[in-house]
Design a protein around this motif. Sequence first.
Motif, short mmCIF file in Angstrom:
data_model
loop_
_atom_site.label_atom_id
_atom_site.label_comp_id
_atom_site.label_asym_id
_atom_site.label_seq_id
_atom_site.Cartn_x
_atom_site.Cartn_y
_atom_site.Cartn_z
N GLY A 99 -32.83 5.41 -59.44
CA GLY A 99 -31.85 5.59 -58.38
C GLY A 99 -31.49 7.06 -58.25
N LEU A 100 -31.34 7.52 -57.01
CA LEU A 100 -31.03 8.93 -56.76
C LEU A 100 -29.82 9.07 -55.84
CD1 LEU A 100 -34.61 10.35 -56.05
CD2 LEU A 100 -33.36 10.35 -58.22
N ASP A 101 -28.93 9.98 -56.21
CA ASP A 101 -27.84 10.42 -55.35
C ASP A 101 -28.15 11.87 -55.02
OD1 ASP A 101 -25.38 10.58 -54.00
OD2 ASP A 101 -24.37 11.31 -55.79
N ILE A 102 -28.72 12.08 -53.84
CA ILE A 102 -29.23 13.40 -53.47
C ILE A 102 -28.15 14.23 -52.79
CG2 ILE A 102 -30.90 14.64 -52.04
CD1 ILE A 102 -32.81 12.27 -52.46
N GLY A 103 -27.88 15.39 -53.38
CA GLY A 103 -26.94 16.33 -52.80
C GLY A 103 -27.60 17.68 -52.66
N GLY A 127 -29.62 6.77 -52.25
CA GLY A 127 -28.40 6.55 -51.49
C GLY A 127 -28.46 7.30 -50.17
N LEU A 128 -28.18 6.59 -49.09
CA LEU A 128 -28.20 7.21 -47.76
C LEU A 128 -26.75 7.33 -47.27
CD1 LEU A 128 -30.31 8.27 -45.78
CD2 LEU A 128 -30.24 6.07 -44.65
N PRO A 129 -26.31 8.57 -47.03
CA PRO A 129 -24.91 8.79 -46.67
C PRO A 129 -24.64 8.56 -45.19
CG PRO A 129 -26.03 10.89 -46.86
CD PRO A 129 -27.04 9.82 -47.22
N ARG A 175 -29.79 12.21 -42.14
CA ARG A 175 -31.11 12.67 -41.67
C ARG A 175 -31.71 13.68 -42.64
NH1 ARG A 175 -28.55 12.06 -36.69
NH2 ARG A 175 -27.95 14.25 -36.57
N ARG A 176 -30.87 14.59 -43.18
CA ARG A 176 -31.36 15.56 -44.17
C ARG A 176 -31.85 14.85 -45.43
NH1 ARG A 176 -27.34 18.89 -42.04
NH2 ARG A 176 -25.72 18.14 -43.44
N VAL A 177 -31.09 13.86 -45.89
CA VAL A 177 -31.48 13.11 -47.09
C VAL A 177 -32.80 12.37 -46.84
CG1 VAL A 177 -30.86 11.16 -48.60
CG2 VAL A 177 -29.17 12.94 -48.08
N LYS A 178 -32.94 11.75 -45.68
CA LYS A 178 -34.19 11.03 -45.37
C LYS A 178 -35.39 11.98 -45.35
CE LYS A 178 -33.72 6.76 -43.06
NZ LYS A 178 -33.92 5.97 -41.87
N LYS A 179 -35.21 13.13 -44.73
CA LYS A 179 -36.30 14.11 -44.65
C LYS A 179 -36.69 14.57 -46.06
CE LYS A 179 -37.52 18.51 -42.49
NZ LYS A 179 -37.07 19.63 -41.67
N TYR A 180 -35.71 14.90 -46.87
CA TYR A 180 -35.95 15.35 -48.24
C TYR A 180 -36.62 14.22 -49.04
CZ TYR A 180 -35.02 17.68 -52.69
OH TYR A 180 -35.15 18.29 -53.91
N THR A 181 -36.13 13.01 -48.88
CA THR A 181 -36.67 11.86 -49.61
C THR A 181 -38.12 11.59 -49.23
OG1 THR A 181 -34.47 10.91 -49.79
CG2 THR A 181 -36.32 9.42 -50.10
N ARG A 182 -38.46 11.73 -47.97
CA ARG A 182 -39.86 11.53 -47.56
C ARG A 182 -40.77 12.52 -48.29
NH1 ARG A 182 -37.62 10.25 -42.46
NH2 ARG A 182 -37.74 12.40 -41.77
N ARG A 183 -40.33 13.77 -48.38
CA ARG A 183 -41.11 14.78 -49.12
C ARG A 183 -41.23 14.39 -50.59
NH1 ARG A 183 -38.76 20.44 -48.85
NH2 ARG A 183 -40.71 20.95 -49.91
N ALA A 218 -22.59 8.04 -59.58
CA ALA A 218 -22.85 7.61 -58.20
C ALA A 218 -24.28 7.06 -58.08
CB ALA A 218 -22.62 8.76 -57.22
N ALA A 219 -25.24 7.72 -58.73
CA ALA A 219 -26.63 7.23 -58.70
C ALA A 219 -26.72 5.86 -59.35
CB ALA A 219 -27.56 8.22 -59.41
#
Length: 148
Positions: free
Chosen positions: A8-12, A61-63, A75-83, A126-127
Amino acid sequence: MALISVIGLDIGSKRIGVAGCDRTGLIASGLTTIDNKSFAYVTDQLSQIIRQREATLLVVGLPYTLDGAVGAQARRVKKYTRRLANALNLPVTYVDERLTSVEAEQQLQAERRFSAKDKGLIDRRAAAIILQQWLDSSRTSRNNECPT
Protein backbone atom coordinates in the motif's frame (compact mmCIF):
# COMPACT_ATOMS: atom_id res chain seq x y z
CA MET A 1 -6.55 -19.79 2.23
CA ALA A 2 -4.48 -18.20 -0.53
CA LEU A 3 -1.37 -16.29 0.49
CA ILE A 4 -1.07 -12.76 -0.82
CA SER A 5 1.45 -9.96 -0.71
CA VAL A 6 0.32 -6.45 -1.50
CA ILE A 7 2.02 -3.08 -0.96
CA GLY A 8 0.00 0.00 0.00
CA LEU A 9 1.24 3.49 -0.87
CA ASP A 10 0.34 6.95 0.37
CA ILE A 11 2.02 9.10 -2.27
CA GLY A 12 2.93 12.65 -1.38
CA SER A 13 5.19 15.21 -2.98
CA LYS A 14 7.75 14.97 -0.13
CA ARG A 15 7.28 11.44 1.21
CA ILE A 16 5.68 8.14 0.31
CA GLY A 17 4.21 6.05 3.10
CA VAL A 18 4.59 2.32 2.49
CA ALA A 19 2.53 -0.46 4.08
CA GLY A 20 2.43 -4.21 3.70
CA CYS A 21 0.11 -6.95 4.81
CA ASP A 22 0.52 -10.28 6.51
CA ARG A 23 0.57 -13.24 4.10
CA THR A 24 -3.10 -14.05 4.80
CA GLY A 25 -4.19 -10.58 3.70
CA LEU A 26 -5.92 -9.81 6.98
CA ILE A 27 -3.80 -7.12 8.60
CA ALA A 28 -1.99 -4.13 7.09
CA SER A 29 0.85 -2.39 8.87
CA GLY A 30 3.15 0.50 8.08
CA LEU A 31 6.57 -0.57 6.80
CA THR A 32 8.55 2.55 6.05
CA THR A 33 8.49 6.04 4.63
CA ILE A 34 10.47 6.84 1.50
CA ASP A 35 11.71 10.38 0.93
CA ASN A 36 10.45 11.41 -2.49
CA LYS A 37 13.93 12.62 -3.54
CA SER A 38 13.72 11.44 -7.14
CA PHE A 39 11.75 8.95 -9.19
CA ALA A 40 14.84 6.70 -9.51
CA TYR A 41 15.39 6.71 -5.74
CA VAL A 42 11.75 5.86 -5.00
CA THR A 43 11.72 3.11 -7.64
CA ASP A 44 14.90 1.59 -6.21
CA GLN A 45 13.57 1.63 -2.65
CA LEU A 46 10.21 0.15 -3.66
CA SER A 47 11.90 -2.51 -5.82
CA GLN A 48 13.78 -3.77 -2.78
CA ILE A 49 10.61 -3.94 -0.67
CA ILE A 50 8.66 -5.64 -3.46
CA ARG A 51 11.39 -8.26 -3.92
CA GLN A 52 11.68 -8.94 -0.19
CA ARG A 53 7.93 -9.27 0.25
CA GLU A 54 7.26 -10.90 -3.14
CA ALA A 55 4.51 -8.34 -3.72
CA THR A 56 2.16 -8.80 -6.66
CA LEU A 57 0.05 -5.62 -6.49
CA LEU A 58 0.30 -1.93 -5.56
CA VAL A 59 -2.65 -0.37 -3.74
CA VAL A 60 -2.42 3.41 -3.99
CA GLY A 61 -4.46 5.99 -2.14
CA LEU A 62 -6.12 8.40 -4.54
CA PRO A 63 -6.82 11.82 -3.03
CA TYR A 64 -10.26 12.63 -4.40
CA THR A 65 -11.64 16.05 -3.52
CA LEU A 66 -14.10 16.12 -0.62
CA ASP A 67 -17.00 16.10 -3.09
CA GLY A 68 -15.62 12.93 -4.74
CA ALA A 69 -14.15 14.50 -7.87
CA VAL A 70 -10.75 13.70 -9.36
CA GLY A 71 -8.92 16.96 -8.78
CA ALA A 72 -5.43 18.15 -9.65
CA GLN A 73 -3.73 16.24 -6.82
CA ALA A 74 -5.46 12.97 -7.76
CA ARG A 75 -4.40 13.44 -11.40
CA ARG A 76 -0.78 13.98 -10.27
CA VAL A 77 -0.90 10.83 -8.13
CA LYS A 78 -2.37 8.80 -11.02
CA LYS A 79 0.31 10.02 -13.43
CA TYR A 80 3.09 9.26 -10.94
CA THR A 81 1.56 5.86 -10.14
CA ARG A 82 1.39 4.88 -13.81
CA ARG A 83 5.13 5.57 -14.10
CA LEU A 84 5.79 3.57 -10.92
CA ALA A 85 3.66 0.62 -12.01
CA ASN A 86 5.48 0.50 -15.35
CA ALA A 87 8.92 0.79 -13.75
CA LEU A 88 8.11 -1.86 -11.14
CA ASN A 89 6.18 -4.06 -13.57
CA LEU A 90 3.25 -4.42 -11.16
CA PRO A 91 -0.48 -3.87 -11.54
CA VAL A 92 -2.04 -1.09 -9.52
CA THR A 93 -5.42 -0.44 -7.98
CA TYR A 94 -6.67 2.68 -6.25
CA VAL A 95 -8.46 3.30 -2.96
CA ASP A 96 -10.23 6.50 -1.95
CA GLU A 97 -7.83 8.04 0.54
CA ARG A 98 -9.84 11.07 1.58
CA LEU A 99 -9.05 11.95 5.19
CA THR A 100 -6.71 8.99 5.79
CA SER A 101 -3.96 11.31 7.02
CA VAL A 102 -6.42 12.85 9.49
CA GLU A 103 -7.47 9.36 10.61
CA ALA A 104 -3.81 8.32 10.92
CA GLU A 105 -3.07 11.36 13.09
CA GLN A 106 -6.09 10.63 15.30
CA GLN A 107 -5.05 6.98 15.75
CA LEU A 108 -1.51 7.98 16.68
CA GLN A 109 -2.79 10.59 19.13
CA ALA A 110 -5.05 7.98 20.73
CA GLU A 111 -2.04 5.67 21.06
CA ARG A 112 -0.03 8.59 22.47
CA ARG A 113 2.53 8.07 19.69
CA PHE A 114 1.86 11.33 17.88
CA SER A 115 4.42 13.97 17.17
CA ALA A 116 3.63 16.70 14.68
CA LYS A 117 7.29 16.50 13.67
CA ASP A 118 7.09 12.83 12.65
CA LYS A 119 5.29 13.21 9.35
CA GLY A 120 6.81 9.93 8.17
CA LEU A 121 4.95 7.99 10.87
CA ILE A 122 1.70 9.62 9.77
CA ASP A 123 2.45 8.70 6.12
CA ARG A 124 3.17 5.06 7.08
CA ARG A 125 -0.02 4.86 9.11
CA ALA A 126 -2.04 6.44 6.28
CA ALA A 127 -0.60 3.84 3.87
CA ALA A 128 -1.64 1.09 6.29
CA ILE A 129 -5.18 2.52 6.48
CA ILE A 130 -5.35 2.63 2.67
CA LEU A 131 -4.15 -0.96 2.38
CA GLN A 132 -6.47 -2.16 5.17
CA GLN A 133 -9.46 -0.61 3.36
CA TRP A 134 -8.52 -2.53 0.22
CA LEU A 135 -7.92 -5.79 2.12
CA ASP A 136 -11.28 -5.51 3.86
CA SER A 137 -13.20 -4.71 0.69
CA SER A 138 -11.47 -7.41 -1.38
CA ARG A 139 -12.13 -9.99 1.36
CA THR A 140 -15.81 -8.98 1.41
CA SER A 141 -15.94 -9.31 -2.40
CA ARG A 142 -14.35 -12.77 -2.27
CA ASN A 143 -16.78 -13.89 0.45
CA ASN A 144 -19.75 -12.73 -1.62
CA GLU A 145 -18.69 -14.59 -4.77
CA CYS A 146 -20.83 -17.52 -5.82
CA PRO A 147 -19.07 -20.88 -5.80
CA THR A 148 -18.52 -22.33 -9.28
